[in-house]
Motif scaffolding. Structure first.
Motif, PDB file in Angstrom:
ATOM      1  N   GLN A 114       1.169  -1.092   0.042  1.00  7.39           N
ATOM      2  CA  GLN A 114       0.089   0.232   0.177  1.00  7.39           C
ATOM      3  C   GLN A 114       1.264   1.021  -0.037  1.00  7.39           C
ATOM      4  OE1 GLN A 114      -3.210   0.239   2.728  1.00  7.39           O
ATOM      5  NE2 GLN A 114      -3.543   2.593   2.393  1.00  7.39           N
ATOM      6  N   TRP A 115       0.734   2.268  -1.128  1.00  2.43           N
ATOM      7  CA  TRP A 115       1.257   2.982  -0.612  1.00  2.43           C
ATOM      8  C   TRP A 115       0.516   4.757  -0.385  1.00  2.43           C
ATOM      9  CZ3 TRP A 115       2.397  -0.125  -4.229  1.00  2.43           C
ATOM     10  CH2 TRP A 115       3.301  -0.536  -4.430  1.00  2.43           C
ATOM     11  N   ASP A 116       0.597   6.274   0.017  1.00  2.00           N
ATOM     12  CA  ASP A 116      -0.026   7.121  -0.135  1.00  2.00           C
ATOM     13  C   ASP A 116       0.403   7.306  -1.581  1.00  2.00           C
ATOM     14  OD1 ASP A 116      -0.495   6.599   2.702  1.00  2.00           O
ATOM     15  OD2 ASP A 116       0.712   7.486   3.187  1.00  2.00           O
ATOM     16  N   VAL A 117      -1.166   8.239  -1.934  1.00  2.00           N
ATOM     17  CA  VAL A 117      -1.334   9.347  -3.147  1.00  2.00           C
ATOM     18  C   VAL A 117      -1.581  10.641  -2.729  1.00  2.00           C
ATOM     19  CG1 VAL A 117      -2.225   9.207  -5.440  1.00  2.00           C
ATOM     20  CG2 VAL A 117      -2.207   6.964  -3.896  1.00  2.00           C
ATOM     21  N   LEU A 118      -0.034  11.627  -3.790  1.00  2.00           N
ATOM     22  CA  LEU A 118      -0.616  12.862  -3.354  1.00  2.00           C
ATOM     23  C   LEU A 118      -1.155  13.508  -4.412  1.00  2.00           C
ATOM     24  CD1 LEU A 118       2.511  13.926  -1.463  1.00  2.00           C
ATOM     25  CD2 LEU A 118       0.566  12.959  -0.614  1.00  2.00           C
ATOM     26  N   ASP A 119      -1.101  13.258  -5.276  1.00  2.00           N
ATOM     27  CA  ASP A 119      -1.376  13.723  -6.751  1.00  2.00           C
ATOM     28  C   ASP A 119      -2.250  12.068  -7.763  1.00  2.00           C
ATOM     29  OD1 ASP A 119      -1.249  14.514  -9.164  1.00  2.00           O
ATOM     30  OD2 ASP A 119      -0.540  16.230  -8.978  1.00  2.00           O
ATOM     31  N   PRO A 120      -3.082  12.438  -7.913  1.00  2.00           N
ATOM     32  CA  PRO A 120      -3.790  11.046  -9.038  1.00  2.00           C
ATOM     33  C   PRO A 120      -2.528  10.984 -10.615  1.00  2.00           C
ATOM     34  CG  PRO A 120      -4.932  13.138  -8.674  1.00  2.00           C
ATOM     35  CD  PRO A 120      -4.067  13.117  -8.031  1.00  2.00           C
ATOM     36  N   CYS A 121      -2.301  12.389 -11.050  1.00  2.00           N
ATOM     37  CA  CYS A 121      -1.692  12.447 -12.003  1.00  2.00           C
ATOM     38  C   CYS A 121       0.093  11.492 -12.166  1.00  2.00           C
ATOM     39  CB  CYS A 121      -1.555  13.704 -13.097  1.00  2.00           C
ATOM     40  SG  CYS A 121      -3.214  13.912 -13.153  1.00  2.00           S
ATOM     41  N   THR A 122      -0.468  10.367 -11.577  1.00  2.00           N
ATOM     42  CA  THR A 122       1.312  10.035 -11.392  1.00  2.00           C
ATOM     43  C   THR A 122       1.124   8.730 -12.066  1.00  2.00           C
ATOM     44  OG1 THR A 122       1.177   9.405  -9.189  1.00  2.00           O
ATOM     45  CG2 THR A 122       1.973  11.031  -9.442  1.00  2.00           C
ATOM     46  N   VAL A 123       2.228   7.917 -12.438  1.00  2.00           N
ATOM     47  CA  VAL A 123       2.696   6.517 -12.353  1.00  2.00           C
ATOM     48  C   VAL A 123       3.100   5.031 -11.234  1.00  2.00           C
ATOM     49  CG1 VAL A 123       3.741   4.813 -14.165  1.00  2.00           C
ATOM     50  CG2 VAL A 123       2.564   7.034 -14.807  1.00  2.00           C
ATOM     51  N   ILE A 124       2.969   4.030 -11.109  1.00  2.00           N
ATOM     52  CA  ILE A 124       3.415   3.115 -10.801  1.00  2.00           C
ATOM     53  C   ILE A 124       3.904   2.037 -11.858  1.00  2.00           C
ATOM     54  CG2 ILE A 124       1.052   1.498 -10.908  1.00  2.00           C
ATOM     55  CD1 ILE A 124       2.288   0.395  -8.264  1.00  2.00           C
ATOM     56  N   ALA A 125       5.667   1.933 -11.030  1.00  2.00           N
ATOM     57  CA  ALA A 125       6.298   1.185 -11.699  1.00  2.00           C
ATOM     58  C   ALA A 125       6.300  -0.478 -11.343  1.00  2.00           C
ATOM     59  CB  ALA A 125       6.980   1.211 -11.926  1.00  2.00           C
ATOM     60  N   ILE A 126       6.107  -1.393 -11.987  1.00  2.00           N
ATOM     61  CA  ILE A 126       5.903  -2.027 -11.744  1.00  2.00           C
ATOM     62  C   ILE A 126       7.322  -3.848 -12.637  1.00  2.00           C
ATOM     63  CG2 ILE A 126       5.273  -5.040 -11.107  1.00  2.00           C
ATOM     64  CD1 ILE A 126       2.382  -2.790 -10.893  1.00  2.00           C
ATOM     65  N   GLY A 127       7.707  -4.723 -12.456  1.00  2.00           N
ATOM     66  CA  GLY A 127       8.796  -5.319 -12.376  1.00  2.00           C
ATOM     67  C   GLY A 127       9.400  -6.597 -12.020  1.00  2.00           C
ATOM     68  N   VAL A 128       9.739  -7.466 -13.170  1.00  2.00           N
ATOM     69  CA  VAL A 128      10.254  -9.113 -12.447  1.00  2.00           C
ATOM     70  C   VAL A 128      11.821  -9.125 -13.141  1.00  2.00           C
ATOM     71  CG1 VAL A 128       9.884 -11.245 -12.737  1.00  2.00           C
ATOM     72  CG2 VAL A 128       7.968  -9.916 -13.066  1.00  2.00           C
ATOM     73  N   PHE A 129      12.287  -9.312 -12.328  1.00  2.00           N
ATOM     74  CA  PHE A 129      14.247  -9.883 -12.243  1.00  2.00           C
ATOM     75  C   PHE A 129      14.264 -10.968 -11.847  1.00  2.00           C
ATOM     76  CE2 PHE A 129      13.043  -5.140 -11.274  1.00  2.00           C
ATOM     77  CZ  PHE A 129      13.991  -4.452 -12.462  1.00  2.00           C
ATOM     78  N   ASP A 130      15.182 -11.069 -12.886  1.00  2.00           N
ATOM     79  CA  ASP A 130      15.629 -12.569 -12.206  1.00  2.00           C
ATOM     80  C   ASP A 130      16.666 -12.263 -10.857  1.00  2.00           C
ATOM     81  OD1 ASP A 130      16.417 -15.411 -12.348  1.00  2.00           O
ATOM     82  OD2 ASP A 130      18.136 -15.114 -14.119  1.00  2.00           O
ATOM     83  N   ASN A 131      16.989 -13.508 -10.027  1.00  2.00           N
ATOM     84  CA  ASN A 131      17.716 -13.217  -8.852  1.00  2.00           C
ATOM     85  C   ASN A 131      19.156 -13.802  -9.673  1.00  2.00           C
ATOM     86  OD1 ASN A 131      19.331 -12.826  -7.007  1.00  2.00           O
ATOM     87  ND2 ASN A 131      17.559 -12.810  -5.485  1.00  2.00           N
ATOM     88  N   ASN A 132      20.584 -13.757 -10.221  1.00  2.00           N
ATOM     89  CA  ASN A 132      21.577 -13.548  -9.746  1.00  2.00           C
ATOM     90  C   ASN A 132      22.505 -13.936  -9.042  1.00  2.00           C
ATOM     91  OD1 ASN A 132      21.095 -15.013 -12.445  1.00  2.00           O
ATOM     92  ND2 ASN A 132      21.293 -12.901 -12.990  1.00  2.00           N
ATOM     93  N   ASN A 133      21.827 -13.787  -7.584  1.00  2.00           N
ATOM     94  CA  ASN A 133      22.766 -13.815  -6.514  1.00  2.00           C
ATOM     95  C   ASN A 133      22.864 -14.324  -4.984  1.00  2.00           C
ATOM     96  OD1 ASN A 133      24.860 -11.196  -6.657  1.00  2.00           O
ATOM     97  ND2 ASN A 133      23.039 -10.574  -8.206  1.00  2.00           N
ATOM     98  N   LEU A 134      21.915 -15.320  -5.333  1.00  2.00           N
ATOM     99  CA  LEU A 134      22.119 -16.818  -4.222  1.00  2.00           C
ATOM    100  C   LEU A 134      22.987 -17.746  -4.371  1.00  2.00           C
ATOM    101  CD1 LEU A 134      18.210 -17.628  -6.070  1.00  2.00           C
ATOM    102  CD2 LEU A 134      19.110 -16.250  -4.252  1.00  2.00           C
ATOM    103  N   GLN A 135      23.899 -17.680  -5.308  1.00  2.00           N
ATOM    104  CA  GLN A 135      25.297 -18.761  -4.595  1.00  2.00           C
ATOM    105  C   GLN A 135      26.340 -18.678  -4.152  1.00  2.00           C
ATOM    106  OE1 GLN A 135      23.972 -21.930  -4.947  1.00  2.00           O
ATOM    107  NE2 GLN A 135      22.037 -21.700  -5.430  1.00  2.00           N
ATOM    108  N   ALA A 136      27.373 -18.708  -3.734  1.00  2.00           N
ATOM    109  CA  ALA A 136      28.418 -18.497  -3.150  1.00  2.00           C
ATOM    110  C   ALA A 136      29.321 -18.538  -4.203  1.00  2.00           C
ATOM    111  CB  ALA A 136      28.849 -19.110  -1.468  1.00  2.00           C
ATOM    112  N   GLY A 137      30.126 -17.735  -4.338  1.00  2.00           N
ATOM    113  CA  GLY A 137      31.511 -17.083  -5.223  1.00  2.00           C
ATOM    114  C   GLY A 137      30.693 -16.575  -6.072  1.00  2.00           C
TER     115      GLY A 137
END
Length: 766
Positions: free
Chosen positions: A410-433
């Protein structure tokens, strides 16, 4: 030929509450996921290993094929772990959970003691309950006798994803993650630092001491903040009292850690510089401009470079500057068209909250494998959402092409003429080394404008994740989410909100240039990326840049075609109107032409109803379109994006690096094509210039006969418009335009013939 991919937006029907039930529920937009939580606190009275005389215990938690271990603690009989493990209840096939305390003394790691808990006997923690108190359990030895192998303090319960232990737990479906990297798989909420513009208005200097009094110094001021350096121009009045009246600007982030260094330097040429003085000002001690009035100028005493002044010696050089942290502007960290925040930096200029934005990130389906692990192609996906200064990151679902997150934010909205951004990423930092590997973006960042949403409605969609590839557009999967925008103000406040400027008032009274805003935005992105990369777990630089920045400074013939089509779509109404008028003039439908001529005659006679009728037409058209209004959110339009009209070479050019890394032959082909496109643009601009110069030639008497004809025409028109009523002239003009085709000739009209004979300056070009 590969099958055509479906890039359309798809409605879904998740099993969500939506806030309809009366029971307390924090999961109104997502489905509940139930987990079995095992909190391992500590152990006591563990036996000593007879072979080594010590005890190096650790705990192993196992259920079916799922297994995880705590860190081992060396040389103690009462170790403390305080670690939480979570089993996805839907994936558990075993009926029990086995918890064993083992000693790390050999390859076998013998069992010191264990306990077994039935999953059906585990209590459920309801929302609103306090955390479950840990209890002591007696460990059973190999013979099944309890109490001889020590005691283990545990807390075991069933909870959902809003449990306070969820973000701290080591999820057993991520058991392949290295111990030192497990924090990179956890969910987290981040906040961007507050950004300020640091402005230095350099007015002038006084009593500078130069090394050569007989030479006119070429003095400039250099401002250094961290690794960023800005310079003024060389002062025009060369002397010991130069003036500049220039403004230098940086972007700084709270908390302020750097110091501003101002140095006055004399450029002697041949890369030789004479340092005339400097001053150092910590940023946290600089005046903050919280309201529109500007701070006053200050006179700063300069210090000599590398010289320690004696008790009777005084260095008298001064620098007249105005230094302040400007909080009345909005610091752009995103492109203006996709901004998620428009407020000023000053806390005193914070606008009121107008609503709440709720986002439910459900799951992803059909993800494309992004890497190979142990010979298997897979993806370790997580989702990032940003609105305003708040960033949210889901947990990483390891080795899954159908990850489920079920997280609500949940977010507080201060102005309705704004944009929400959503992105999906692949995590490549899960293994040692692995070091600092790059987390890759899966598909295009989704941006949804809040002003296009209906208040209070829950949007439930599967949004396509689309990426540009060297051989075309590829669907990388679908993101399932729910979205709701609740406006908490009244109807009058909604209308008033739209009448206010988007940005703070100083952005209009004293605006900055587009180049300046873009340069400062790059600084702002770097500040945010550096700060969020220092969090734990870090939000990596490439993730921040993907969410904040738009497309890079690259040429794309596809986007050029798309932008041209956008313009033509907006002008489609005028094109249709011109075709309709031409059909009236050609009398293709005699009845329609006669009726419209009668309407035209009425408008000419009753001219006072023209403007009201125009606005009545616009009102009725808007009212008619209301019943056909779009009900879905905006999604990727492949037709508008011209993805079918480009070839492989065009895709390779669009995805090329900047500067280019393509082979020479490809660069030559691109350059030749760009020359051809440039030639057509040049011809179009040249034709436009010719027509404009002909218009000016009507007054210039370059062609005396043509200008004489135009002058006599203006004289006659002056007398006619003065003597004849305008209504009659307008009626005669409309009658002439709508005359029957039998009274027309196919030759160009007389004004067009005269205009085409006028000279232009095209003959003067080399």
């Amino acid at each position: 030929m590969p099958p055509k991919q479906d890039f359309s937006l798809r409605k879904i029907k998740p099993n969500i509450d939506g806030g309809k039930t009366l029971t307390p529920n924090m999961l109104t937009l997502v489905e509940p996921l139930y987990f079995v939580y095992v909190k391992v606190v500590r152990a006591s009275h563990l036996p000593v290993n007879q072979a080594t005389g010590t005890c190096n215990p650790y705990v192993e938690v196992k259920s079916g094929n799922y297994k995880a271990t705590t860190k081992y603690i060396q040389g103690t009989l009462a170790p403390s772990w305080k670690q939480v493990f979570a089993f996805n209840k839907d994936r558990l096939q075993a009926k029990t959970i086995e918890i064993s305390v083992r000693g790390k003394v050999s390859v076998t790691n013998e069992i010191i003691g264990s306990i077994e808990v039935g999953i059906g006997d585990i209590p459920t923690r309801l929302q609103g309950d306090s955390s479950l108190a840990p209890q002591w359990y007696g460990l059973e030895d190999k013979n099944g006798v309890s109490g001889r192998s020590g005691n283990l303090m545990l807390a075991i319960w069933v909870g959902n994803q809003v449990d306070d232990a969820f973000s701290l737990a080591w999820h057993l479906d991520a058991a392949s993650v290295s111990v030192d990297k497990v924090s990179n798989a956890r969910p987290q909420v981040y906040y961007s630092p507050r950004l300020w513009y640091l402005k230095i208005k350099v007015n002038g200097a006084q009593d500078l001491v130069v090394s050569d009094p007989n030479r006119k110094p070429e003095v400039y001021v250099k401002a250094t903040l961290g690794n960023k350096v800005l310079k003024t121009k060389v002062s025009k009045n060369m002397g010991v009292n130069p003036s500049w009246n220039e403004e230098l600007m940086f972007v700084v982030a709270e908390p302020f850690e750097d110091a501003l260094i101002l140095s006055v330097e004399d450029d002697k040429g041949d890369n030789m510089v004479d340092y005339l003085g400097k001053c150092v000002r910590p940023v946290h001690k600089i005046t903050q401009r919280l309201l529109p009035p500007l701070p006053s100028e200050e006179i700063i005493s300069l210090e000599r470079y590398g010289v320690v002044e004696g008790p009777m010696e005084k260095f008298s050089s001064k620098l007249r500057v105005t230094i302040y942290l400007d909080g009345v502007y909005h610091v752009f960290d995103e492109p203006a068209l996709f901004s998620t925040d428009l407020k000023a930096s000053s806390p005193k200029l914070m606008p009121e909250k107008v609503g709440d934005l709720e986002l439910g990130i459900l799951k992803a389906e059909g993800l494309v494998p992004m890497k190979s692990k142990n010979g298997l192609k897979t993806t370790d996906a997580y989702c990032v959402a940003k609105y305003g200064p708040k960033w949210t990151r889901t947990s990483t679902v390891v080795s899954s092409l159908e990850p489920k997150w079920m997280k609500q934010y949940q977010w507080d909205v201060l102005d309705p003429c704004t944009v929400i951004a959503i992105g999906v990423f692949d995590n490549n930092n899960l293994q040692a080394g692995e070091g600092w590997a790059t987390d890759r973006l899966i598909g295009k960042v989704i941006r949804i404008r809040l002003s296009t949403l209906e208040f209070g409605r829950i949007y439930k969609y599967a949004y396509p994740l689309v990426a540009l590839m060297p051989d075309g557009v590829m669907k990388m999967g679908e993101l399932h989410f729910t979205l709701r925008f609740i406006y908490t103000k009244g109807s009058g406040d909604k209308i008033y909100q739209y009448t206010q400027p988007l940005l703070p008032k100083p952005a209009y009274t004293n605006p900055m240039s587009v180049y300046q805003i873009d340069s400062l935005r790059n600084q702002a992105v770097r500040h945010i990326a550096m700060r969020l990369a220092r969090a734990e777990p870090p939000l990596r630089r490439e993730v921040v840049e993907s969410m904040l920045t738009g497309r890079g400074p690259v040429w794309s013939i596809r986007r050029g075609k798309a932008n041209f089509q956008r313009v033509m779509e907006c002008l489609k109404f005028f094109k249709t109107a011109l075709i309709w008028l031409d059909d009236l003039r050609q009398w293709k439908n005699s009845r329609t032409t006669i009726v419209m001529f009668a309407v035209f005659s009425v408008f000419v006679y009753y001219s006072e109803i023209i403007v009201p009728s125009f606005f009545a037409f616009l009102f009725l058209k808007a009212l008619r379109n209301y019943f056909k209004r779009p009900r879905d959110i905006l999604c990727l339009d492949t037709n508008l994006s011209q993805v079918e009209s480009v070839n492989t070479l065009d895709w390779q050019e669009e995805l090329d690096t900047f500067p280019s890394s393509a082979p020479f032959e490809d660069l030559r082909l691109r350059y030749d094509r760009l020359r051809a496109i440039g030639y057509r643009i040049e011809e179009t601009v040249g034709d436009l210039a010719t027509q404009l110069e002909r218009f000016h030639a009507m007054f210039s008497w370059r062609d005396r006969r043509a200008t004489l004809i135009f002058t006599l025409f203006c004289l006659v028109a002056w007398m006619v418009f003065y003597l004849v009523p305008f209504r009659l002239l307008f009626f005669l003009f409309g009658t002439y335009l709508m005359r029957s085709p039998r009274f027309r000739v196919t030759l160009p009209p007389i004004p067009q013939n005269v205009f085409r004979r006028l000279p232009s300056r095209d003959d003067c070009l080399l």
